[in-house]
Design a protein around this motif. Structure first.
Motif, PDB file in Angstrom:
ATOM      1  N   ARG A  78      27.652  57.324  32.095  1.00 24.63           N
ATOM      2  CA  ARG A  78      27.535  58.955  31.341  1.00 24.63           C
ATOM      3  C   ARG A  78      27.884  59.584  32.773  1.00 24.63           C
ATOM      4  NH1 ARG A  78      23.552  56.604  29.144  1.00 24.63           N
ATOM      5  NH2 ARG A  78      21.365  57.092  31.277  1.00 24.63           N
ATOM      6  N   ARG A  79      28.203  59.383  33.880  1.00 20.50           N
ATOM      7  CA  ARG A  79      28.753  59.693  35.027  1.00 20.50           C
ATOM      8  C   ARG A  79      29.743  59.309  35.825  1.00 20.50           C
ATOM      9  NH1 ARG A  79      24.469  59.493  39.804  1.00 20.50           N
ATOM     10  NH2 ARG A  79      23.238  57.465  39.907  1.00 20.50           N
ATOM     11  N   ARG A  80      31.218  59.050  34.787  1.00 17.23           N
ATOM     12  CA  ARG A  80      32.655  58.418  35.071  1.00 17.23           C
ATOM     13  C   ARG A  80      32.688  59.043  36.191  1.00 17.23           C
ATOM     14  NH1 ARG A  80      36.488  56.599  37.179  1.00 17.23           N
ATOM     15  NH2 ARG A  80      37.778  55.630  36.493  1.00 17.23           N
ATOM     16  N   ASP A  81      33.191  60.698  35.913  1.00 17.67           N
ATOM     17  CA  ASP A  81      33.898  61.450  36.326  1.00 17.67           C
ATOM     18  C   ASP A  81      33.418  61.609  38.195  1.00 17.67           C
ATOM     19  OD1 ASP A  81      31.558  62.564  35.918  1.00 17.67           O
ATOM     20  OD2 ASP A  81      31.966  64.268  36.512  1.00 17.67           O
ATOM     21  N   ARG A  82      32.563  60.779  38.146  1.00 18.23           N
ATOM     22  CA  ARG A  82      31.980  60.497  39.508  1.00 18.23           C
ATOM     23  C   ARG A  82      32.202  59.601  40.905  1.00 18.23           C
ATOM     24  NH1 ARG A  82      25.364  62.592  40.560  1.00 18.23           N
ATOM     25  NH2 ARG A  82      25.429  64.573  38.966  1.00 18.23           N
ATOM     26  N   ALA A  83      32.333  58.571  40.247  1.00 20.43           N
ATOM     27  CA  ALA A  83      32.964  57.264  40.726  1.00 20.43           C
ATOM     28  C   ALA A  83      34.515  56.780  41.083  1.00 20.43           C
ATOM     29  CB  ALA A  83      32.349  56.380  39.509  1.00 20.43           C
ATOM     30  N   PHE A  84      34.850  56.903  41.819  1.00 23.53           N
ATOM     31  CA  PHE A  84      36.597  56.342  42.112  1.00 23.53           C
ATOM     32  C   PHE A  84      36.619  54.826  42.278  1.00 23.53           C
ATOM     33  CE2 PHE A  84      40.138  54.904  44.091  1.00 23.53           C
ATOM     34  CZ  PHE A  84      41.699  55.614  43.284  1.00 23.53           C
ATOM     35  N   ILE A  85      36.748  54.397  41.135  1.00 26.49           N
ATOM     36  CA  ILE A  85      36.561  52.612  40.470  1.00 26.49           C
ATOM     37  C   ILE A  85      37.442  51.764  41.203  1.00 26.49           C
ATOM     38  CG2 ILE A  85      36.592  50.670  39.570  1.00 26.49           C
ATOM     39  CD1 ILE A  85      34.821  52.792  37.575  1.00 26.49           C
ATOM     40  N   SER A  86      37.522  51.713  42.425  1.00 29.25           N
ATOM     41  CA  SER A  86      38.876  49.878  42.964  1.00 29.25           C
ATOM     42  C   SER A  86      38.278  49.181  42.282  1.00 29.25           C
ATOM     43  CB  SER A  86      38.788  50.494  44.576  1.00 29.25           C
ATOM     44  OG  SER A  86      39.300  49.158  45.245  1.00 29.25           O
ATOM     45  N   VAL A  87      39.479  47.908  42.184  1.00 26.29           N
ATOM     46  CA  VAL A  87      39.750  47.037  42.031  1.00 26.29           C
ATOM     47  C   VAL A  87      39.893  46.053  41.952  1.00 26.29           C
ATOM     48  CG1 VAL A  87      39.556  45.150  39.215  1.00 26.29           C
ATOM     49  CG2 VAL A  87      38.181  46.868  38.893  1.00 26.29           C
ATOM     50  N   LYS A  88      39.274  44.318  42.903  1.00 22.82           N
ATOM     51  CA  LYS A  88      40.935  43.330  43.282  1.00 22.82           C
ATOM     52  C   LYS A  88      40.711  42.720  42.013  1.00 22.82           C
ATOM     53  CE  LYS A  88      38.441  42.791  46.649  1.00 22.82           C
ATOM     54  NZ  LYS A  88      37.808  44.237  46.684  1.00 22.82           N
ATOM     55  N   CYS A  89      42.064  41.548  41.828  1.00 22.41           N
ATOM     56  CA  CYS A  89      42.026  41.060  40.897  1.00 22.41           C
ATOM     57  C   CYS A  89      43.195  39.762  41.468  1.00 22.41           C
ATOM     58  CB  CYS A  89      43.148  41.711  39.641  1.00 22.41           C
ATOM     59  SG  CYS A  89      44.278  42.006  40.086  1.00 22.41           S
ATOM     60  N   GLY A  90      43.142  38.552  40.691  1.00 23.55           N
ATOM     61  CA  GLY A  90      43.302  37.422  41.150  1.00 23.55           C
ATOM     62  C   GLY A  90      43.570  36.522  40.346  1.00 23.55           C
ATOM     63  N   ILE A  91      42.286  36.336  41.882  1.00 18.51           N
ATOM     64  CA  ILE A  91      41.190  34.796  42.408  1.00 18.51           C
ATOM     65  C   ILE A  91      40.963  34.484  41.303  1.00 18.51           C
ATOM     66  CG2 ILE A  91      39.362  33.867  44.352  1.00 18.51           C
ATOM     67  CD1 ILE A  91      40.034  35.494  45.936  1.00 18.51           C
ATOM     68  N   GLN A  92      41.726  32.753  40.923  1.00 21.48           N
ATOM     69  CA  GLN A  92      40.617  31.940  40.001  1.00 21.48           C
ATOM     70  C   GLN A  92      39.556  31.052  40.744  1.00 21.48           C
ATOM     71  OE1 GLN A  92      44.403  30.244  39.413  1.00 21.48           O
ATOM     72  NE2 GLN A  92      43.972  31.040  37.141  1.00 21.48           N
ATOM     73  N   ARG A  93      38.642  31.027  39.761  1.00 23.38           N
ATOM     74  CA  ARG A  93      37.322  30.705  40.736  1.00 23.38           C
ATOM     75  C   ARG A  93      36.311  29.418  39.130  1.00 23.38           C
ATOM     76  NH1 ARG A  93      34.296  35.084  43.734  1.00 23.38           N
ATOM     77  NH2 ARG A  93      34.025  34.010  45.686  1.00 23.38           N
ATOM     78  N   THR A  94      35.792  28.653  39.453  1.00 24.95           N
ATOM     79  CA  THR A  94      35.014  27.681  38.658  1.00 24.95           C
ATOM     80  C   THR A  94      33.923  28.569  38.292  1.00 24.95           C
ATOM     81  OG1 THR A  94      33.940  26.511  40.683  1.00 24.95           O
ATOM     82  CG2 THR A  94      35.991  25.569  40.288  1.00 24.95           C
ATOM     83  N   HIS A  95      33.062  27.329  37.423  1.00 28.42           N
ATOM     84  CA  HIS A  95      32.068  27.811  37.546  1.00 28.42           C
ATOM     85  C   HIS A  95      31.010  28.549  38.623  1.00 28.42           C
ATOM     86  CE1 HIS A  95      31.170  23.393  37.345  1.00 28.42           C
ATOM     87  NE2 HIS A  95      30.117  24.158  36.749  1.00 28.42           N
ATOM     88  N   THR A  96      30.861  27.645  39.539  1.00 27.70           N
ATOM     89  CA  THR A  96      30.232  27.465  40.533  1.00 27.70           C
ATOM     90  C   THR A  96      29.936  28.355  41.282  1.00 27.70           C
ATOM     91  OG1 THR A  96      31.095  25.513  41.294  1.00 27.70           O
ATOM     92  CG2 THR A  96      29.441  24.928  40.154  1.00 27.70           C
ATOM     93  N   GLY A  97      31.712  29.389  41.667  1.00 27.66           N
ATOM     94  CA  GLY A  97      32.507  29.939  41.912  1.00 27.66           C
ATOM     95  C   GLY A  97      32.781  29.370  43.257  1.00 27.66           C
ATOM     96  N   ALA A  98      33.157  28.741  43.186  1.00 29.54           N
ATOM     97  CA  ALA A  98      34.880  28.044  44.114  1.00 29.54           C
ATOM     98  C   ALA A  98      36.029  28.313  44.178  1.00 29.54           C
ATOM     99  CB  ALA A  98      34.171  26.360  44.005  1.00 29.54           C
ATOM    100  N   ILE A  99      36.573  28.364  44.576  1.00 23.08           N
ATOM    101  CA  ILE A  99      38.061  29.238  45.362  1.00 23.08           C
ATOM    102  C   ILE A  99      39.010  28.055  43.992  1.00 23.08           C
ATOM    103  CG2 ILE A  99      39.803  30.418  45.693  1.00 23.08           C
ATOM    104  CD1 ILE A  99      37.168  32.266  47.327  1.00 23.08           C
ATOM    105  N   LEU A 100      39.652  28.608  43.559  1.00 26.90           N
ATOM    106  CA  LEU A 100      40.468  27.433  43.055  1.00 26.90           C
ATOM    107  C   LEU A 100      41.763  28.269  43.892  1.00 26.90           C
ATOM    108  CD1 LEU A 100      39.672  26.931  38.710  1.00 26.90           C
ATOM    109  CD2 LEU A 100      39.682  25.180  41.370  1.00 26.90           C
ATOM    110  N   GLY A 101      42.384  28.922  43.436  1.00 28.25           N
ATOM    111  CA  GLY A 101      43.263  29.719  44.156  1.00 28.25           C
ATOM    112  C   GLY A 101      43.337  31.081  43.103  1.00 28.25           C
ATOM    113  N   MET A 102      45.002  32.231  43.516  1.00 24.99           N
ATOM    114  CA  MET A 102      45.450  32.803  43.489  1.00 24.99           C
ATOM    115  C   MET A 102      45.848  33.144  42.376  1.00 24.99           C
ATOM    116  SD  MET A 102      45.548  36.434  44.632  1.00 24.99           S
ATOM    117  CE  MET A 102      45.791  37.490  43.158  1.00 24.99           C
TER     118      MET A 102
END
Length: 342
Positions: A78-102
């Motif tokens: 209900r207040r999308r207009d107040r938010a400037f959303i920055s999203v990073k992407c590309g990092i792959q992870r396992t179900h435990t959170g371990a990083i697999l790569g980009m």
């Protein structure tokens, strides 16, 4: 809330942004223990940030494997207009959170964006950026995919994160870059050598994370008590490095005491003084810390104090912590460069 422009021709955002990572992911990739209380506190922190005038919300689709975006969407309801959303992407992870790569392949980037738009419940992401450059994919192809998302109206502005000078130029030549997200603090000033001058040459804003250097500049690491996960990721928080750094932080604490504020507030105030093209991120999951850190906006350090902080810090990437003890001429080579950050 004061505002700053991301890039020469980019959007206006709050002078301080909220980094939402800690609500879903601990440094190094480990997932925090989540309960109803921590969930409510994280949500309340984002809402309090919006209430205080913060517009820049920094998240990533891999923070908690989607959990962070799901938290953000609840806060901006209900207040999308107040938010400037920055999203990073590309990092792959396992179900435990371990990083697999980009994975920076164009098809993958577009796939990530589709899921982010769905999780966030929005028609577009304000700032979209690959978290790293995928060494197996030409950077122009990764950036080109985001440029296509911009032309389709699914993304408004292009950002990049953790890149070197060459990739920053390559990205900007493919499509105008609004912001570079990178570590910057009194204890980590390596960007002042090449990256900051280049960003200013190209008209790119800087979104600075780690402004209190993982707690080093808050004065809370007395006794050498450091989270093991943090110590494993940053050599400046290990052994002799940490002991030397804590001695150096004494000056920051003295300066804070003379100004009637907290060391973290001085560190953030210093960062705000580095230029109107820099937007520091407050990385917290608690309202109390948010309120305390926002107090930096009310602090005006004198030129003498700013110069003193400059004198006692160093842009050298190999120094232990940037801050030098009073009287020190040259910082020791004791490890300031962090390992790869998720």
């Amino acid at each position: 809330m004061k505002t700053r422009r991301l890039g020469r021709d980019g959007p206006l955002v709050s002078a301080i942004g909220l980094g939402c990572m800690r609500m879903s992911t601990i440094m190094g990739g480990r997932q925090p223990e989540r309960d109803s209380h921590s969930e409510r506190e994280g949500l309340s922190t984002i809402e309090a940030a919006l209430d205080a005038g913060i517009t820049l919300l920094n998240t990533g689709d891999f923070y908690g494997m989607g959990h962070n975006e799901a938290l953000v969407v609840r806060a901006i309801c209900r207040r999308r207009d107040r938010a400037f959303i920055s999203v990073k992407c590309g990092i792959q992870r396992t179900h435990t959170g371990a990083i697999l790569g980009m994975d920076g392949r164009p098809t993958s980037i577009k796939n990530y964006a589709t899921y982010s738009l769905q999780r966030l419940g929005v028609d577009y992401v304000d700032l979209y950026q690959p978290a790293r450059a995928d060494p197996s994919v030409p950077y122009e192809e990764t950036i080109g995919a985001i440029a296509e998302l911009i032309s389709e109206g699914k993304v408004r502005y292009l950002g990049v994160s953790e890149v070197n000078a060459d990739n920053l130029r390559r990205a900007h030549s493919t499509h105008p870059v609004a912001a570079l997200e990178i570590e910057y603090s009194l204890a980590s000033r390596f960007i002042e050598r090449k990256m900051l001058p280049l960003a200013r040459e190209l008209g790119i804003g800087v979104v600075a994370y780690g402004v209190v250097s993982q707690g080093l500049l808050t004065g809370t690491m007395r006794g050498g008590v450091v989270n093991e996960q943090l110590a494993a990721s940053f050599s400046r928080l290990q052994g002799a490095n940490l002991r030397k750094n804590l001695e150096a932080v004494d000056f920051l604490e003295q300066l804070a005491k003379s100004n009637g504020c907290r060391p973290a507030q001085v560190a953030i105030s210093w960062m705000l003084s580095r230029g109107d093209d820099i937007v520091p991120l407050i990385g917290t999951s608690r309202r109390s810390r948010l309120s305390e850190n926002l107090g930096a906006l009310d602090i005006t350090l004198s030129m003498h104090e700013l110069n003193a902080l400059d004198t006692r810090s160093s842009p050298a990437p190999s120094s232990a912590a940037g801050l030098k003890p009073p009287g020190a001429a040259v910082p020791g080579s004791t490890g300031n460069s962090p390992k790869r950050r998720a």
